[in-house]
Design an enzyme around this catalytic site. Structure first.
Site, PDB file in Angstrom:
ATOM      1  N   ASP A   1       0.849  -1.189   0.000  1.00 35.48           N
ATOM      2  CA  ASP A   1       0.000   0.000   0.000  1.00 35.48           C
ATOM      3  C   ASP A   1       0.890   1.246   0.000  1.00 35.48           C
ATOM      4  O   ASP A   1       2.092   1.169   0.265  1.00 35.48           O
ATOM      5  CB  ASP A   1      -0.882  -0.018   1.261  1.00 35.48           C
ATOM      6  CG  ASP A   1      -1.718   1.242   1.393  1.00 35.48           C
ATOM      7  OD1 ASP A   1      -2.425   1.581   0.435  1.00 35.48           O
ATOM      8  OD2 ASP A   1      -1.641   1.912   2.437  1.00 35.48           O
ATOM      9  N   SER A   2       0.269   2.393  -0.215  1.00 30.54           N
ATOM     10  CA  SER A   2       1.003   3.660  -0.166  1.00 30.54           C
ATOM     11  C   SER A   2       1.438   3.994   1.263  1.00 30.54           C
ATOM     12  O   SER A   2       2.172   4.950   1.472  1.00 30.54           O
ATOM     13  CB  SER A   2       0.128   4.787  -0.711  1.00 30.54           C
ATOM     14  OG  SER A   2      -1.051   4.908   0.077  1.00 30.54           O
TER      15      SER A   2
ATOM     16  N   TYR B   1      -0.329   8.574  -2.365  1.00 31.14           N
ATOM     17  CA  TYR B   1      -0.282   8.314  -3.805  1.00 31.14           C
ATOM     18  C   TYR B   1      -1.369   9.113  -4.537  1.00 31.14           C
ATOM     19  O   TYR B   1      -1.250   9.361  -5.732  1.00 31.14           O
ATOM     20  CB  TYR B   1      -0.528   6.823  -4.084  1.00 31.14           C
ATOM     21  CG  TYR B   1       0.655   5.897  -3.876  1.00 31.14           C
ATOM     22  CD1 TYR B   1       1.863   6.343  -3.323  1.00 31.14           C
ATOM     23  CD2 TYR B   1       0.564   4.556  -4.253  1.00 31.14           C
ATOM     24  CE1 TYR B   1       2.927   5.463  -3.138  1.00 31.14           C
ATOM     25  CE2 TYR B   1       1.631   3.682  -4.082  1.00 31.14           C
ATOM     26  CZ  TYR B   1       2.804   4.126  -3.524  1.00 31.14           C
ATOM     27  OH  TYR B   1       3.855   3.256  -3.348  1.00 31.14           O
ATOM     28  N   GLY B   2      -2.429   9.480  -3.824  1.00 28.13           N
ATOM     29  CA  GLY B   2      -3.598  10.119  -4.450  1.00 28.13           C
ATOM     30  C   GLY B   2      -3.279  11.294  -5.364  1.00 28.13           C
ATOM     31  O   GLY B   2      -3.839  11.397  -6.458  1.00 28.13           O
TER      32      GLY B   2
ATOM     33  N   CYS C   1      -4.220  -1.199  -2.102  1.00 28.19           N
ATOM     34  CA  CYS C   1      -4.260   0.266  -2.201  1.00 28.19           C
ATOM     35  C   CYS C   1      -5.115   0.590  -3.419  1.00 28.19           C
ATOM     36  O   CYS C   1      -4.814   0.126  -4.527  1.00 28.19           O
ATOM     37  CB  CYS C   1      -2.840   0.794  -2.389  1.00 28.19           C
ATOM     38  SG  CYS C   1      -2.741   2.561  -2.727  1.00 28.19           S
ATOM     39  N   ASN C   2      -6.168   1.366  -3.218  1.00 31.39           N
ATOM     40  CA  ASN C   2      -7.071   1.638  -4.338  1.00 31.39           C
ATOM     41  C   ASN C   2      -6.382   2.500  -5.396  1.00 31.39           C
ATOM     42  O   ASN C   2      -6.578   2.272  -6.595  1.00 31.39           O
ATOM     43  CB  ASN C   2      -8.348   2.308  -3.837  1.00 31.39           C
ATOM     44  CG  ASN C   2      -9.071   1.451  -2.824  1.00 31.39           C
ATOM     45  OD1 ASN C   2      -8.548   1.206  -1.740  1.00 31.39           O
ATOM     46  ND2 ASN C   2     -10.264   0.965  -3.154  1.00 31.39           N
TER      47      ASN C   2
ATOM     48  N   CYS D   1     -11.194   3.812  -0.986  1.00 29.14           N
ATOM     49  CA  CYS D   1      -9.857   4.164  -0.492  1.00 29.14           C
ATOM     50  C   CYS D   1      -9.666   3.419   0.828  1.00 29.14           C
ATOM     51  O   CYS D   1     -10.609   3.305   1.624  1.00 29.14           O
ATOM     52  CB  CYS D   1      -9.754   5.676  -0.287  1.00 29.14           C
ATOM     53  SG  CYS D   1      -8.269   6.204   0.593  1.00 29.14           S
ATOM     54  N   THR D   2      -8.446   2.941   1.023  1.00 27.57           N
ATOM     55  CA  THR D   2      -8.144   2.124   2.209  1.00 27.57           C
ATOM     56  C   THR D   2      -8.456   2.806   3.542  1.00 27.57           C
ATOM     57  O   THR D   2      -8.690   2.134   4.533  1.00 27.57           O
ATOM     58  CB  THR D   2      -6.647   1.771   2.203  1.00 27.57           C
ATOM     59  OG1 THR D   2      -5.907   2.991   2.037  1.00 27.57           O
ATOM     60  CG2 THR D   2      -6.311   0.813   1.095  1.00 27.57           C
ATOM     61  N   HIS D   3      -8.400   4.136   3.562  1.00 25.55           N
ATOM     62  CA  HIS D   3      -8.565   4.863   4.829  1.00 25.55           C
ATOM     63  C   HIS D   3     -10.020   5.021   5.268  1.00 25.55           C
ATOM     64  O   HIS D   3     -10.295   5.214   6.445  1.00 25.55           O
ATOM     65  CB  HIS D   3      -7.966   6.270   4.708  1.00 25.55           C
ATOM     66  CG  HIS D   3      -6.469   6.304   4.745  1.00 25.55           C
ATOM     67  ND1 HIS D   3      -5.706   5.592   3.852  1.00 25.55           N
ATOM     68  CD2 HIS D   3      -5.614   6.959   5.563  1.00 25.55           C
ATOM     69  CE1 HIS D   3      -4.423   5.817   4.116  1.00 25.55           C
ATOM     70  NE2 HIS D   3      -4.349   6.637   5.143  1.00 25.55           N
TER      71      HIS D   3
HETATM   72  N1  DGL Z   1      -4.001   3.599  -0.010  1.00 22.54           N
HETATM   73  C1  DGL Z   1      -4.388   4.834  -0.650  1.00 22.54           C
HETATM   74  C2  DGL Z   1      -5.688   4.576  -1.423  1.00 22.54           C
HETATM   75  O1  DGL Z   1      -6.410   3.657  -1.119  1.00 22.54           O
HETATM   76  C3  DGL Z   1      -4.537   5.901   0.412  1.00 22.54           C
HETATM   77  C4  DGL Z   1      -4.550   7.293  -0.071  1.00 22.54           C
HETATM   78  C5  DGL Z   1      -3.288   7.805  -0.762  1.00 22.54           C
HETATM   79  O2  DGL Z   1      -2.235   7.182  -0.750  1.00 22.54           O
HETATM   80  O3  DGL Z   1      -3.405   8.913  -1.321  1.00 22.54           O
HETATM   81  O4  DGL Z   1      -5.994   5.240  -2.355  1.00 22.54           O
END
Ligand code: DGL
Length: 274
Positions: A10-11, A42-43, A73-74, A184-186
């Site tokens: 994941d990010s 990553y977004g 990670c989406n 999104c994972t969060h």
């Molecule tokens: N894991 C990322 C996602 O699901 C979290 C958000 C990100 O990295 O911007 O998109």
């Protein structure tokens, strides 16, 4: 039966919500989780940038002899999953499709909303997945640039959080979506607030949970599940500060993170030359 671990990345800490669901549904499996905390989020990044990070991490995890790679990670799934699948001699699965299938099965008025990062929305991957399942669906995509970082900062019931959630939910409420994917994972960490904001008639689809069910299915289908009577072991790698990964990660995994090691980004860059 295959005793090797599953590699998951994941990010940052967000994918620990996916691992949490896997620990519930397939507790007999071992996992090596890599969180790219040094390059979170990553977004806001471009698809090419995310692809190169995903490639580096996938190459590193495969060098540790994992039996299956899970892009937990989406944003990384949206930018890089098909690209990784085409290039790697390994089974790679991720988000988007599992929760799109659940949403297409769930909606009653065929209006599906998606909350996700900018990178995920820009990829068009949810729209493609949902319309492939039912071309008559109406899909409403809502980028939420601030939400993942705000959740990660920790105060999930602050007035700022309430306002941010309301702000992102408003267009999907106006569109009349009866099913909303938490893309999104969060976002599972603010499920109660989202449910209250959307109202009790809207069904929220947790992509972490759907992904974990998919992991279990793939293991069974491929005959590579572990012995169901054993208890799995977990180890963690991160590219940022180890103590902060351990502290923030425990909130996402909902249990303490014991074995955490740092991987240098420069080492990943050396492994992953696409
Ligand atoms: N894991 C990322 C996602 O699901 C979290 C958000 C990100 O990295 O911007 O998109």
């Amino acid at each position: 039966m295959d005793p090797r671990p599953i590699g998951m990345f994941d990010s940052g800490v967000g994918g620990l919500t996916v691992l949490h669901e896997c620990l519930v549904s397939i507790p007999e499996e071992d996992f090596i989780y890599l969180g790219d905390t040094g390059r979170f989020p990553y977004g806001p990044r471009s698809a090419d940038e995310i692809k190169s990070y995903a490639w580096q991490i996938a190459s590193h995890l495969l060098s540790l002899d994992v039996k299956l790679l899970v892009v937990a990670c989406n944003s990384a799934t949206a930018a890089a999953l098909p690209w990784l699948q085409e290039r790697l001699m390994a089974t790679v699965i991720g988000a988007v499709l599992p929760e799109s299938e659940a949403a297409a099965r769930t909606t009653r008025n065929r209006r599906v909303g998606v909350l996700a990062t900018e990178a995920t929305v820009a990829s068009g991957s949810y729209e493609r997945a949902l319309l492939n399942l039912d071309a008559g669906l109406e899909v409403f995509l809502q980028p939420c640039p601030r939400l993942a970082s705000l959740i990660q900062e920790g105060d999930v019931s602050s007035p700022e959080m309430v306002e941010t959630v309301k702000h992102y939910a408003a267009p999907l409420r106006e569109a009349g979506a009866d099913t909303v994917i938490l893309g999104c994972t969060h976002y599972p960490l603010v499920t109660p607030m989202l449910q209250r904001t959307f109202g009790r008639d809207v069904i929220l689809i947790n992509s972490a949970r759907e992904m974990s069910l998919e992991v279990g299915d793939v293991l069974k289908r491929m005959g590579i599940a572990n012995d169901p009577s054993r208890e799995g072991k977990y180890s963690f790698l991160c590219t940022g500060d180890v103590d902060s990964f351990r502290r923030v990660g425990a909130r996402f995994l909902q249990m303490p993170l014991t074995s955490v090691e740092r991987v240098k980004i420069s080492d990943l860059e050396r492994t992953g030359v696409a």
